[in-house]
Design a protein around this motif. Structure first.
Motif, mmCIF file in Angstrom:
data_model
loop_
_atom_site.group_PDB
_atom_site.id
_atom_site.type_symbol
_atom_site.label_atom_id
_atom_site.label_comp_id
_atom_site.label_asym_id
_atom_site.label_seq_id
_atom_site.Cartn_x
_atom_site.Cartn_y
_atom_site.Cartn_z
ATOM 1 N N PRO A 286 19.588 -72.097 -89.955
ATOM 2 C CA PRO A 286 18.632 -72.903 -90.724
ATOM 3 C C PRO A 286 19.343 -73.873 -91.661
ATOM 4 C CG PRO A 286 18.002 -70.583 -90.724
ATOM 5 C CD PRO A 286 19.377 -70.648 -90.148
ATOM 6 N N THR A 287 18.899 -75.123 -91.640
ATOM 7 C CA THR A 287 19.510 -76.176 -92.458
ATOM 8 C C THR A 287 18.422 -77.087 -93.015
ATOM 9 O OG1 THR A 287 21.493 -76.175 -91.062
ATOM 10 C CG2 THR A 287 21.144 -78.094 -92.488
ATOM 11 N N TRP A 288 18.422 -77.260 -94.312
ATOM 12 C CA TRP A 288 17.533 -78.253 -94.915
ATOM 13 C C TRP A 288 18.059 -79.646 -94.578
ATOM 14 C CZ3 TRP A 288 12.887 -77.389 -96.883
ATOM 15 C CH2 TRP A 288 12.572 -76.117 -97.368
ATOM 16 N N ARG A 289 17.220 -80.473 -93.986
ATOM 17 C CA ARG A 289 17.624 -81.823 -93.568
ATOM 18 C C ARG A 289 16.789 -82.855 -94.322
ATOM 19 N NH1 ARG A 289 15.509 -85.256 -89.801
ATOM 20 N NH2 ARG A 289 14.138 -83.618 -88.976
ATOM 21 N N GLU A 290 17.490 -83.803 -94.970
ATOM 22 C CA GLU A 290 16.768 -84.837 -95.708
ATOM 23 C C GLU A 290 16.189 -85.865 -94.746
ATOM 24 O OE1 GLU A 290 17.192 -87.759 -99.612
ATOM 25 O OE2 GLU A 290 18.980 -86.773 -98.791
ATOM 26 N N VAL A 291 14.965 -86.274 -95.014
ATOM 27 C CA VAL A 291 14.281 -87.292 -94.208
ATOM 28 C C VAL A 291 14.353 -88.618 -94.958
ATOM 29 C CG1 VAL A 291 12.105 -88.003 -93.163
ATOM 30 C CG2 VAL A 291 12.728 -85.575 -93.226
ATOM 31 N N THR A 292 15.079 -89.558 -94.413
ATOM 32 C CA THR A 292 15.141 -90.879 -95.029
ATOM 33 C C THR A 292 13.937 -91.686 -94.587
ATOM 34 O OG1 THR A 292 16.485 -91.689 -93.185
ATOM 35 C CG2 THR A 292 17.650 -90.864 -95.121
ATOM 36 N N SER A 293 13.310 -92.364 -95.530
ATOM 37 C CA SER A 293 12.088 -93.107 -95.236
ATOM 38 C C SER A 293 11.984 -94.325 -96.126
ATOM 39 C CB SER A 293 10.864 -92.208 -95.426
ATOM 40 O OG SER A 293 10.858 -91.663 -96.736
ATOM 41 N N ASP A 294 11.235 -95.318 -95.669
ATOM 42 C CA ASP A 294 11.024 -96.548 -96.426
ATOM 43 C C ASP A 294 9.799 -96.414 -97.328
ATOM 44 O OD1 ASP A 294 13.165 -97.750 -95.108
ATOM 45 O OD2 ASP A 294 11.883 -98.473 -93.480
#
Length: 507
Positions: A286-294
Motif C-alpha cells: 500500500p502506497t499513498w499516491r498524490e494526485v496532481t490536478s489543475d
C-alpha cells in the motif's frame, strides 16, 4: 388505474363512482362499491368530500376466471336503490370481458416486468392482495431485484452480506420501517498510538480505516490504521505504507470504490492544505499516491466531502487562512487521465463543520455547520440539496417542517447517515443548550414536504459522536469512534447503531 381515476375526478371536481375488488383477511374476494361526492363552497371551490362505500361478497370463482381490479360504472346517476346491495342479490356471474387482465399474465411476466419496478414498500403491500401475489412477492430473488431497481446496484452490493441471514424481504422491511434499529457498545483490541483527536475515518467494506489526526501539542499525524470487523477478535493495526501524505488534522478521508481511499485538505505542519492523495488498501505494498490536478480549491480544513459514482470527489465549504469561512463547491473526477478541479458555480451561506452526503443517484444533501450570519458565526440547522446531474447544479435550501419542536437543534461537527432508501439520519455533534447529541432525527428529502421525525432507538448510545469519526459499514451498521468527554478519545470502545437485525440476535 383506480387511484388515477379517483384523482382525475377529484381534480376536476366531479363525482366518482366505481367498483373495486378487495379481499378479506382470509383471502375471500369482496366487492367495494365506492362513491365520492365533492361539496363546493359559495366561491365554487371544493371544501368537502362525501364518501359512500358498500361491501358485498364477490361472486367470483378465483380458480377459473380473472377478476377485476376496477370496474367503471355507467354515466347514469345512481339512485339510492342502486347503492343498496340487497338489490343485487340476483346479479348474474361477472363476465371476464369487463375486467383487467393483469392476472392472466404469467408469474414470470408479473415478477420481472411489473413487480420488480415497484418500491419495496409497494411490493410488501401488494403481497397482501391475494394468495398468488403473496407467493410471488415472497420470492427472495424478486425482492433483490426490487431493492436493486429502487436503491441502485452499488447499494445492494454493499447490503449483500446482511441478506445472507435475513433475506431481502426482511432487510427491505427493516430498513424502511427502522423497526429493528438499536444501539450497542463493544470493545476491540489493538491500539492507535500515539493518542490523537481530530482524525478522519471511513469504511472500506467491513473494515474501518483511520488516518492522521492531532496529537500532543497539536502535532499533525500521518499514519494509517485499519480495524477488520470480520475478524473473530477485531483489533486495530497500523498499515505499513511505503509513503504517506504530510501529517494533518481537520481533513477528510473518503471511500472511493473497491479498496480505494482519498484524502483531501486539512491543517498540517506548514498550515492549511489542498492536496489530494489516494490509497489502494489491498495493494501488495500500500502506497499513498498524490494526485496532481489543475485548478485546485483554496487550502482549507473542517470542510465536508463525499464521493459520487465511485470516482468523483466533491468538496464544499470549510475554513481558509485567517479563519475565513468558505461557501464554494468543487468536483474532481479521479477517473480521468488528467484530473482537473471543476468549481460548481453556486452560492450558499459560508460555513465549516457541516455535512455533505449523497442520496439517490446524483443528489447531495448538506446540513448544519457553523455558518456566517452577518457579522456573527452561529450554529445552523439549515438543510440544502443539489442535483449534480443537472445542467446547472444549484444549492437549494430545503423547506422542512418540524423545527423547532421536532427538527434537529442547530449543530456542527455532527453525523449524517444516508439510508439505502435515500432517507437521512442526523445525530451527534456540537449542540448549544441542553439538547442530547444522541437524539436521532430522520428526514426524507425526496418528500413533497420534507418533515423531520424523531427516531427513538433502544440501547446504549454514545455520549458524543463526531462526523469525521463515524463510519457506515455494509449499509446497515453505523460505527462511532468516540470518547467519554468529547476530548478524550477511547478508540477501543465503539458504539454501533444497528439499522437491521443481527443474525446472532435471532439465534
Amino acid at each position: 388505474m383506480v387511484v388515477s381515476e379517483m384523482r382525475r375526478c377529484l381534480n376536476d371536481g366531479i363525482e366518482f363512482e366505481g367498483e373495486l375488488l378487495n379481499f378479506r383477511k382470509d383471502g375471500a374476494p369482496l366487492n367495494n362499491r365506492l362513491r365520492l361526492i365533492p361539496m363546493h363552497g359559495d366561491d365554487g371551490s371544493m371544501t368537502h368530500i362525501i364518501a359512500i362505500q358498500l361491501f358485498s361478497d364477490a361472486n367470483i370463482d378465483l380458480s377459473n376466471i380473472s377478476y377485476p381490479v376496477y370496474k367503471q360504472q355507467s354515466n347514469r346517476r345512481p339512485s339510492i336503490q342502486d347503492m343498496n346491495p340487497a338489490s343485487h342479490e340476483h346479479t348474474t356471474k361477472i363476465q371476464c370481458s369487463d375486467y383487467c387482465g393483469i392476472f392472466q399474465l404469467s408469474d414470470e411476466v408479473l415478477a420481472h416486468n411489473i413487480l420488480s419496478r415497484l418500491s419495496p414498500r409497494d411490493v410488501a403491500s401488494i403481497g397482501s392482495v391475494c394468495t398468488r401475489m403473496h407467493q410471488l412477492t415472497k420470492n427472495d430473488h424478486l425482492r433483490k431485484m426490487v431493492c436493486q431497481n429502487a436503491w441502485g446496484r452499488d447499494v445492494t452490493v454493499r447490503l449483500e452480506m446482511s441478506t445472507k441471514m435475513l433475506g431481502w424481504g426482511r432487510l427491505a422491511r427493516e430498513l424502511t420501517t427502522l423497526e429493528a434499529a438499536s444501539w450497542r457498545k463493544f470493545t476491540v483490541g489493538g491500539r492507535v498510538e500515539p493518542s490523537r483527536c481530530n482524525f478522519s475515518a471511513c469504511a472500506v467494506g467491513n473494515r474501518l480505516v483511520l488516518f492522521g489526526g492531532e496529537g500532543v501539542n497539536m502535532q499533525p499525524m500521518d499514519d494509517t490504521f485499519v480495524l477488520n470487523l470480520d475478524a473473530a477478535k477485531p483489533e486495530w493495526r497500523r498499515v505499513k505504507v511505503s509513503a504517506s501524505p504530510p501529517g494533518r488534522w481537520g481533513h477528510t478521508l473518503t471511500w472511493l470504490n473497491g479498496s480505494w481511499l482519498v484524502v483531501f485538505g486539512g491543517c498540517g505542519q506548514q498550515g492549511l492544505l489542498n492536496d489530494v492523495f489516494v490509497l489502494d488498501l489491498d495493494a501488495q505494498q500500500p502506497t499513498w499516491r498524490e494526485v496532481t490536478s489543475d485548478g485546485p480549491p483554496l487550502p482549507r480544513s473542517w470542510h465536508s466531502s463525499c464521493t459520487l459514482d465511485g470516482s468523483k470527489l466533491l468538496v464544499s465549504g470549510g475554513c481558509a487562512e485567517s479563519g475565513v469561512l468558505l461557501s464554494d463547491t468543487f468536483l474532481l473526477d479521479l477517473a480521468k487521465e488528467k484530473p482537473a478541479w471543476k468549481e460548481i458555480p453556486t452560492s450558499w451561506s459560508s460555513r465549516l463543520g457541516h455535512t455533505m452526503s449523497v442520496y439517490g443517484k446524483s443528489k447531495l444533501f448538506m446540513f448544519g455547520g457553523m455558518a456566517k450570519s452577518g457579522s456573527l458565526r452561529l450554529r445552523s440547522s439549515d438543510a440544502y440539496t443539489m442535483d449534480v446531474g443537472e445542467k446547472n447544479p444549484q444549492w437549494r435550501q430545503l423547506a422542512t417542517t418540524g423545527f423547532p419542536s421536532v427538527g434537529p437543534p442547530p449543530r456542527l461537527d455532527h453525523v449524517t447517515v444516508t439510508l439505502p432508501c435515500g432517507r437521512i439520519i442526523i445525530f451527534g455533534g456540537s449542540i448549544a443548550g441542553l439538547h442530547s447529541p444522541a437524539e436521532l432525527f430522520l428526514l426524507d428529502p425526496a418528500e413533497e414536504k420534507p418533515t423531520w421525525r424523531i427516531l427513538n432507538v433502544p440501547g446504549q448510545p454514545p455520549k458524543f459522536a463526531w462526523g469525521h469519526s463515524t463510519c457506515v459499514v455494509g449499509g446497515t451498521r453505523v460505527l462511532v469512534l468516540g470518547g467519554h468527554t468529547g476530548e478524550e478519545w477511547i478508540l477501543n470502545e465503539l458504539h454501533e447503531l444497528c439499522l437491521a437485525s443481527r443474525p446472532d440476535e435471532d439465534s
